[in-house]
Write a protein that holds these residues in place. Structure first.
Motif, PDB file in Angstrom:
ATOM      1  N   VAL A 189       0.839  -1.197   0.000  1.00  0.00           N
ATOM      2  CA  VAL A 189       0.000   0.000   0.000  1.00  0.00           C
ATOM      3  C   VAL A 189       0.874   1.248   0.000  1.00  0.00           C
ATOM      4  CG1 VAL A 189      -1.704   1.325   1.308  1.00  0.00           C
ATOM      5  CG2 VAL A 189      -1.888  -1.171   1.178  1.00  0.00           C
ATOM      6  N   VAL A 190       0.577   2.156  -0.902  1.00  0.00           N
ATOM      7  CA  VAL A 190       1.266   3.445  -0.941  1.00  0.00           C
ATOM      8  C   VAL A 190       0.373   4.540  -0.357  1.00  0.00           C
ATOM      9  CG1 VAL A 190       2.254   5.214  -2.456  1.00  0.00           C
ATOM     10  CG2 VAL A 190       2.682   2.787  -2.906  1.00  0.00           C
ATOM     11  N   LYS A 191      -0.918   4.442  -0.652  1.00  0.00           N
ATOM     12  CA  LYS A 191      -1.861   5.429  -0.131  1.00  0.00           C
ATOM     13  C   LYS A 191      -3.269   4.854  -0.181  1.00  0.00           C
ATOM     14  CE  LYS A 191      -3.644  10.111  -0.887  1.00  0.00           C
ATOM     15  NZ  LYS A 191      -3.615  11.321  -1.741  1.00  0.00           N
ATOM     16  N   ALA A 192      -4.077   5.214   0.784  1.00  0.00           N
ATOM     17  CA  ALA A 192      -5.491   4.833   0.793  1.00  0.00           C
ATOM     18  C   ALA A 192      -6.308   6.087   1.022  1.00  0.00           C
ATOM     19  CB  ALA A 192      -5.772   3.796   1.880  1.00  0.00           C
ATOM     20  N   SER A 193      -7.287   6.318   0.156  1.00  0.00           N
ATOM     21  CA  SER A 193      -8.117   7.516   0.276  1.00  0.00           C
ATOM     22  C   SER A 193      -9.202   7.309   1.319  1.00  0.00           C
ATOM     23  CB  SER A 193      -8.760   7.846  -1.072  1.00  0.00           C
ATOM     24  OG  SER A 193      -9.793   6.897  -1.362  1.00  0.00           O
ATOM     25  N   SER A 194      -9.875   8.396   1.654  1.00  0.00           N
ATOM     26  CA  SER A 194     -11.052   8.295   2.506  1.00  0.00           C
ATOM     27  C   SER A 194     -12.223   7.789   1.666  1.00  0.00           C
ATOM     28  CB  SER A 194     -11.387   9.665   3.109  1.00  0.00           C
ATOM     29  OG  SER A 194     -10.310  10.161   3.876  1.00  0.00           O
ATOM     30  N   ALA A 195     -13.246   7.273   2.336  1.00  0.00           N
ATOM     31  CA  ALA A 195     -14.411   6.764   1.618  1.00  0.00           C
ATOM     32  C   ALA A 195     -15.103   7.912   0.884  1.00  0.00           C
ATOM     33  CB  ALA A 195     -15.369   6.085   2.591  1.00  0.00           C
ATOM     34  N   ALA A 196     -15.438   7.692  -0.367  1.00  0.00           N
ATOM     35  CA  ALA A 196     -16.098   8.720  -1.167  1.00  0.00           C
ATOM     36  C   ALA A 196     -17.520   8.933  -0.661  1.00  0.00           C
ATOM     37  CB  ALA A 196     -16.118   8.310  -2.631  1.00  0.00           C
ATOM     38  N   PRO A 197     -17.947  10.191  -0.545  1.00  0.00           N
ATOM     39  CA  PRO A 197     -19.320  10.466  -0.086  1.00  0.00           C
ATOM     40  C   PRO A 197     -20.346   9.815  -1.005  1.00  0.00           C
ATOM     41  CG  PRO A 197     -17.985  12.468  -0.084  1.00  0.00           C
ATOM     42  CD  PRO A 197     -17.184  11.422  -0.806  1.00  0.00           C
ATOM     43  N   GLY A 198     -21.360   9.220  -0.427  1.00  0.00           N
ATOM     44  CA  GLY A 198     -22.425   8.614  -1.220  1.00  0.00           C
ATOM     45  C   GLY A 198     -22.166   7.161  -1.576  1.00  0.00           C
ATOM     46  N   GLY A 200     -19.113   5.399  -0.762  1.00  0.00           N
ATOM     47  CA  GLY A 200     -18.291   4.710   0.226  1.00  0.00           C
ATOM     48  C   GLY A 200     -17.081   4.018  -0.369  1.00  0.00           C
ATOM     49  N   ILE A 201     -16.812   4.228  -1.652  1.00  0.00           N
ATOM     50  CA  ILE A 201     -15.684   3.561  -2.309  1.00  0.00           C
ATOM     51  C   ILE A 201     -14.359   4.164  -1.821  1.00  0.00           C
ATOM     52  CG2 ILE A 201     -14.524   3.225  -4.530  1.00  0.00           C
ATOM     53  CD1 ILE A 201     -17.237   2.973  -5.828  1.00  0.00           C
ATOM     54  N   VAL A 202     -13.421   3.284  -1.543  1.00  0.00           N
ATOM     55  CA  VAL A 202     -12.081   3.676  -1.114  1.00  0.00           C
ATOM     56  C   VAL A 202     -11.102   3.312  -2.224  1.00  0.00           C
ATOM     57  CG1 VAL A 202     -10.220   3.256   0.541  1.00  0.00           C
ATOM     58  CG2 VAL A 202     -12.582   3.395   1.331  1.00  0.00           C
ATOM     59  N   VAL A 203     -10.270   4.266  -2.621  1.00  0.00           N
ATOM     60  CA  VAL A 203      -9.266   4.007  -3.652  1.00  0.00           C
ATOM     61  C   VAL A 203      -7.924   3.770  -2.962  1.00  0.00           C
ATOM     62  CG1 VAL A 203      -8.061   4.893  -5.674  1.00  0.00           C
ATOM     63  CG2 VAL A 203     -10.493   5.397  -5.344  1.00  0.00           C
ATOM     64  N   VAL A 204      -7.327   2.637  -3.283  1.00  0.00           N
ATOM     65  CA  VAL A 204      -6.044   2.262  -2.690  1.00  0.00           C
ATOM     66  C   VAL A 204      -4.997   2.198  -3.794  1.00  0.00           C
ATOM     67  CG1 VAL A 204      -4.815   0.573  -1.273  1.00  0.00           C
ATOM     68  CG2 VAL A 204      -7.276   0.888  -0.979  1.00  0.00           C
ATOM     69  N   ASP A 205      -3.909   2.927  -3.635  1.00  0.00           N
ATOM     70  CA  ASP A 205      -2.783   2.847  -4.564  1.00  0.00           C
ATOM     71  C   ASP A 205      -1.845   1.758  -4.068  1.00  0.00           C
ATOM     72  OD1 ASP A 205      -3.814   4.922  -6.028  1.00  0.00           O
ATOM     73  OD2 ASP A 205      -2.555   6.458  -5.104  1.00  0.00           O
ATOM     74  N   VAL A 206      -1.637   0.748  -4.919  1.00  0.00           N
ATOM     75  CA  VAL A 206      -0.803  -0.400  -4.554  1.00  0.00           C
ATOM     76  C   VAL A 206       0.385  -0.484  -5.505  1.00  0.00           C
ATOM     77  CG1 VAL A 206      -0.718  -2.906  -4.285  1.00  0.00           C
ATOM     78  CG2 VAL A 206      -2.780  -1.648  -3.627  1.00  0.00           C
ATOM     79  N   ALA A 207       1.573  -0.604  -4.939  1.00  0.00           N
ATOM     80  CA  ALA A 207       2.786  -0.753  -5.739  1.00  0.00           C
ATOM     81  C   ALA A 207       3.030  -2.232  -6.006  1.00  0.00           C
ATOM     82  CB  ALA A 207       3.978  -0.145  -5.013  1.00  0.00           C
ATOM     83  N   THR A 208       3.235  -2.562  -7.276  1.00  0.00           N
ATOM     84  CA  THR A 208       3.558  -3.936  -7.673  1.00  0.00           C
ATOM     85  C   THR A 208       4.794  -3.902  -8.566  1.00  0.00           C
ATOM     86  OG1 THR A 208       2.233  -3.896  -9.697  1.00  0.00           O
ATOM     87  CG2 THR A 208       1.107  -4.495  -7.649  1.00  0.00           C
ATOM     88  N   THR A 209       5.282  -5.070  -8.943  1.00  0.00           N
ATOM     89  CA  THR A 209       6.410  -5.102  -9.879  1.00  0.00           C
ATOM     90  C   THR A 209       5.930  -4.631 -11.250  1.00  0.00           C
ATOM     91  OG1 THR A 209       5.958  -7.387 -10.549  1.00  0.00           O
ATOM     92  CG2 THR A 209       7.398  -7.058  -8.637  1.00  0.00           C
ATOM     93  N   ALA A 210       6.868  -4.147 -12.045  1.00  0.00           N
ATOM     94  CA  ALA A 210       6.524  -3.647 -13.376  1.00  0.00           C
ATOM     95  C   ALA A 210       5.945  -4.759 -14.247  1.00  0.00           C
ATOM     96  CB  ALA A 210       7.760  -3.048 -14.035  1.00  0.00           C
ATOM     97  N   GLU A 211       6.357  -6.002 -14.012  1.00  0.00           N
ATOM     98  CA  GLU A 211       5.852  -7.120 -14.806  1.00  0.00           C
ATOM     99  C   GLU A 211       4.404  -7.456 -14.449  1.00  0.00           C
ATOM    100  OE1 GLU A 211       8.651  -7.160 -13.065  1.00  0.00           O
ATOM    101  OE2 GLU A 211      10.138  -7.030 -14.685  1.00  0.00           O
ATOM    102  N   GLU A 212       4.054  -7.318 -13.172  1.00  0.00           N
ATOM    103  CA  GLU A 212       2.723  -7.723 -12.725  1.00  0.00           C
ATOM    104  C   GLU A 212       1.723  -6.568 -12.708  1.00  0.00           C
ATOM    105  OE1 GLU A 212       3.664 -11.398  -9.696  1.00  0.00           O
ATOM    106  OE2 GLU A 212       4.054  -9.358  -8.997  1.00  0.00           O
ATOM    107  N   GLY A 213       2.209  -5.342 -12.855  1.00  0.00           N
ATOM    108  CA  GLY A 213       1.329  -4.190 -12.835  1.00  0.00           C
ATOM    109  C   GLY A 213       0.226  -4.251 -13.878  1.00  0.00           C
TER     110      GLY A 213
END
Length: 235
Positions: A189-198, A200-213
């Motif tokens: 995990v690099v960053k996780a946002s707050s739940a979007a109003p209405g 409730g979706i949370v956006v999570v930025d995840v770092a992976t290898t360049a091959e698996e991205g």
């Protein structure tokens, strides 16, 4: 009978001398002098001295102030910290509180925020890092999680996760055995946002290898990706 005896004996039935008659001389009560004990006096003086010393130490601690670094502007996770993002304040600092000292401000400028920095807070050494949160050879994959998919445990930068590929709805029966282990991709995990109003979706930025991205991004697009927290020790 003498006059003195007559005067003393002239009392009424209540035991009070009759009017016009006087009793004999009254001896004043004897007041004994209180003996002062040297040990008690010494103990009292010692307690007074100790109390005064404690008050003096407390006043010195309250009066002692330390200059520390504060956050004056929002800084997002992974963003480079600039001098304009920081300030200083002089406060009475508890030794248990880990804060960057004012004379070390220049040492944190140019580093990246390891967590989201909010205005009005003290800056702790662990909140900044010299490392890029997305390292060389890695890719950042944004993943949207619905409320029922968000773990109860807070997602924080550095948390290890697994990206799990699940069959698309209606395509579960593909001829494969049900005990086949699903495909997984390790991430961080690099960053996780707050739940979007209405929503409730949370956006999570995840770092992976360049091959698996790209594979992880395809799972996200198809709606077949689930995020699972890894064990605390990373195993």
């Amino acid at each position: 009978m003498s006059k003195t005896q007559e005067r003393v004996g002239a009392v009424n039935s209540s035991g009070v001398p009759a009017q016009g008659h006087f009793a004999g001389p009254v001896t004043p009560p004897r007041v004994s002098a209180r003996r002062r004990r040297p040990g008690v006096i010494a103990l009292s003086l010692a307690l007074i001295a100790a109390g005064g010393a404690g008050v003096a130490v407390l006043l010195l601690q309250v009066g002692h102030r330390t200059e520390v670094v504060t956050v004056v502007r929002d800084v997002q996770v992974g963003q480079v910290v600039t001098e304009g993002d920081l300030g200083t304040a002089s406060i009475a600092l508890d030794p248990a509180v880990k804060a960057v000292r004012g004379n070390d401000l220049d040492s944190v400028v140019g580093k990246r925020a390891a967590v989201e920095l909010r205005p009005g807070s003290l800056l702790a050494p662990s909140q900044v890092t010299k490392d890029n949160l997305v390292k060389a050879g890695e890719q950042l994959v944004p993943i949207g999680l619905k409320p029922e998919q968000v773990p109860a445990t807070a997602l924080v930068p550095g948390q290890k996760v697994e990206l799990v590929h699940v069959p698309a709805q209606g395509a579960a029966d593909t001829g494969k055995t049900s005990d086949t282990r699903p495909e997984t991709i390790e991430g961080r995990v690099v960053k996780a946002s707050s739940a979007a109003p209405g929503t409730g979706i949370v956006v999570v930025d995840v770092a992976t290898t360049a091959e698996e991205g790209p594979t992880a991004a395809a799972w996200v697009s198809a709606g077949t990706l689930r995020l699972v927290l890894a064990a605390p020790d990373g195993n």
